[in-house]
Design an enzyme around this catalytic site. Structure first.
Site, PDB file in Angstrom:
ATOM      1  N   THR A 199       6.723 -25.817   0.769  1.00 36.50           N
ATOM      2  CA  THR A 199       6.443 -24.600   0.001  1.00 36.50           C
ATOM      3  C   THR A 199       5.669 -23.580   0.833  1.00 36.50           C
ATOM      4  O   THR A 199       5.786 -22.383   0.607  1.00 36.50           O
ATOM      5  CB  THR A 199       5.692 -24.915  -1.307  1.00 36.50           C
ATOM      6  OG1 THR A 199       4.394 -25.414  -1.024  1.00 36.50           O
ATOM      7  CG2 THR A 199       6.452 -25.929  -2.150  1.00 36.50           C
ATOM      8  N   LEU A 245       5.455 -20.050  -2.588  1.00 30.77           N
ATOM      9  CA  LEU A 245       6.038 -20.101  -3.931  1.00 30.77           C
ATOM     10  C   LEU A 245       6.481 -21.546  -4.146  1.00 30.77           C
ATOM     11  O   LEU A 245       7.543 -21.950  -3.709  1.00 30.77           O
ATOM     12  CB  LEU A 245       7.210 -19.130  -3.991  1.00 30.77           C
ATOM     13  CG  LEU A 245       7.716 -18.752  -5.363  1.00 30.77           C
ATOM     14  CD1 LEU A 245       6.586 -18.312  -6.283  1.00 30.77           C
ATOM     15  CD2 LEU A 245       8.730 -17.633  -5.241  1.00 30.77           C
ATOM     16  N   HIS A 246       5.621 -22.331  -4.810  1.00 30.60           N
ATOM     17  CA  HIS A 246       5.811 -23.783  -4.810  1.00 30.60           C
ATOM     18  C   HIS A 246       6.933 -24.242  -5.736  1.00 30.60           C
ATOM     19  O   HIS A 246       7.928 -24.818  -5.307  1.00 30.60           O
ATOM     20  CB  HIS A 246       4.513 -24.482  -5.245  1.00 30.60           C
ATOM     21  CG  HIS A 246       3.307 -24.069  -4.465  1.00 30.60           C
ATOM     22  ND1 HIS A 246       3.108 -24.449  -3.161  1.00 30.60           N
ATOM     23  CD2 HIS A 246       2.240 -23.317  -4.811  1.00 30.60           C
ATOM     24  CE1 HIS A 246       1.956 -23.945  -2.737  1.00 30.60           C
ATOM     25  NE2 HIS A 246       1.412 -23.255  -3.722  1.00 30.60           N
ATOM     26  N   ASP A 247       6.743 -24.025  -7.044  1.00 23.51           N
ATOM     27  CA  ASP A 247       7.584 -24.692  -8.037  1.00 23.51           C
ATOM     28  C   ASP A 247       9.058 -24.282  -8.027  1.00 23.51           C
ATOM     29  O   ASP A 247       9.919 -25.118  -8.294  1.00 23.51           O
ATOM     30  CB  ASP A 247       6.993 -24.504  -9.437  1.00 23.51           C
ATOM     31  CG  ASP A 247       5.642 -25.197  -9.570  1.00 23.51           C
ATOM     32  OD1 ASP A 247       5.426 -26.198  -8.868  1.00 23.51           O
ATOM     33  OD2 ASP A 247       4.812 -24.740 -10.362  1.00 23.51           O
TER      34      ASP A 247
END
Length: 319
Positions: A199, A245-247
């Site tokens: 991420t 922007l992880h998810d």
């Protein structure tokens, strides 16, 4: 070309700005993903906010048909730790969105998970986990046999080469409920992990946010606003010109796995109280001789990732 049947998914989430974008990405892709339900968990902010934020995102996507359930208000063994310092007091700071009018479903998210998985064929439902794994861990405690109905858990969590973002050892989602994570990683369910290692290679930029604003839609503006707010904290923390922007990596992986690269390895969770609690012990070099239990992703085509997000946000109905 032969039409593929959409992949059935349940999104377990604690929105959070980046969770919100992941939800929009999934809800805008019905030809690929059939969202059976959204289960909210405490994490980034308390459950009373995450369940509202989940409904807000369903409404923003024009998908009030998707049932939203509230799950566990705290981790299995530990007090709840939240992250308002990142996400703001509401969890969705940065976009001025109306209170949702669609109802919260009666009943508990863990019951929904157990009942849905019990009724499902073998290896048919993918769990997309964007927050602490409490709801999934509790479902596995209540009904261990549901593991066989899970096709895969695709999760955002953990870190290895990048180090932790919450403690030196641990990433937030795993650190909040390491005991639930341990149950998931020892369940025998196929797992794909999106750790900070990937991420942190998916940074926003002024141009990437502008592309969303240029759509000229309420959703494009909302996503740009959410990410603009969310990135400020990370840009300061990491000294970068954009934030990770992880998810949405979880949903992007289901939509276009070719965008990612990684390796099968054994992952264990440190659950002992101490400075390493919540650490994901990723056996990248195979030193333990233990059988791999996860695919750990560490490469992403960031340009393709942001193009996919912009493309899917552009599809959402104007309301």
């Amino acid at each position: 070309p032969r039409r593929m049947t959409p992949r059935q998914i349940i999104i377990d989430t604690d929105p959070g700005q980046d969770d919100a974008v992941a939800m929009l990405l999934a809800l805008a892709s019905p030809e690929s993903l059939e969202v059976l339900g959204v289960t909210a968990v405490a994490g980034n902010v308390p459950l009373a906010l995450t369940e509202v934020n989940a409904r807000t995102m369903c409404e923003l996507a024009g998908r009030t048909d998707v049932p939203v359930f509230a799950g566990c208000p705290r981790p299995m063994m530990r007090p709840l730790h939240t992250a308002e310092y990142v996400h703001g007091p509401t969890g969705l700071d940065g976009a001025d969105l109306p209170e949702p009018t669609m109802p919260l479903q009666p009943g508990h998210a863990v019951d929904f998970l157990v009942e849905t998985l019990r009724a499902a064929p073998e290896a048919s439902i993918t769990l997309c986990t964007l927050g602490p794994l409490t709801n999934i861990g509790m479902a596995l405690v209540m009904a261990p046999e549901i593991a066989s109905s899970v096709r895969e858990v695709v999760m955002m969590g953990g870190a290895f080469f990048e180090g932790g973002n919450t403690t030196p050892a641990a990433e937030f989602n795993i650190w909040v409920d390491p005991h639930a994570a341990h149950l998931v990683f020892t369940s025998g369910i196929p797992i794909t992990v999106m750790p900070l290692d990937v991420t942190h290679k998916a940074l926003t930029s002024a141009a990437r946010l502008q592309a969303l604003r240029d759509l000229g839609t309420p959703q494009g503006d909302a996503v740009a606003g959410l990410l603009d707010f969310y990135d400020r904290y990370d840009m300061e923390k990491y000294g970068t010109d954009g934030g990770p922007l992880h998810d949405p990596c979880v949903i992007a992986y289901l939509l276009d796995p070719e965008m990612f690269g990684g390796k099968r390895c054994h992952v264990a969770i440190a659950t002992d109280d101490g400075p390493a609690i919540g650490m994901t012990l990723v056996d990248w070099w195979g030193v333990t001789g233990l059988e791999p239990n996860a695919t750990v992703i560490n490469e992403i085509d960031a340009a393709a990732f942001y193009a996919l997000i912009t493309d899917r946000v552009a599809r959402l109905p104007m309301g």
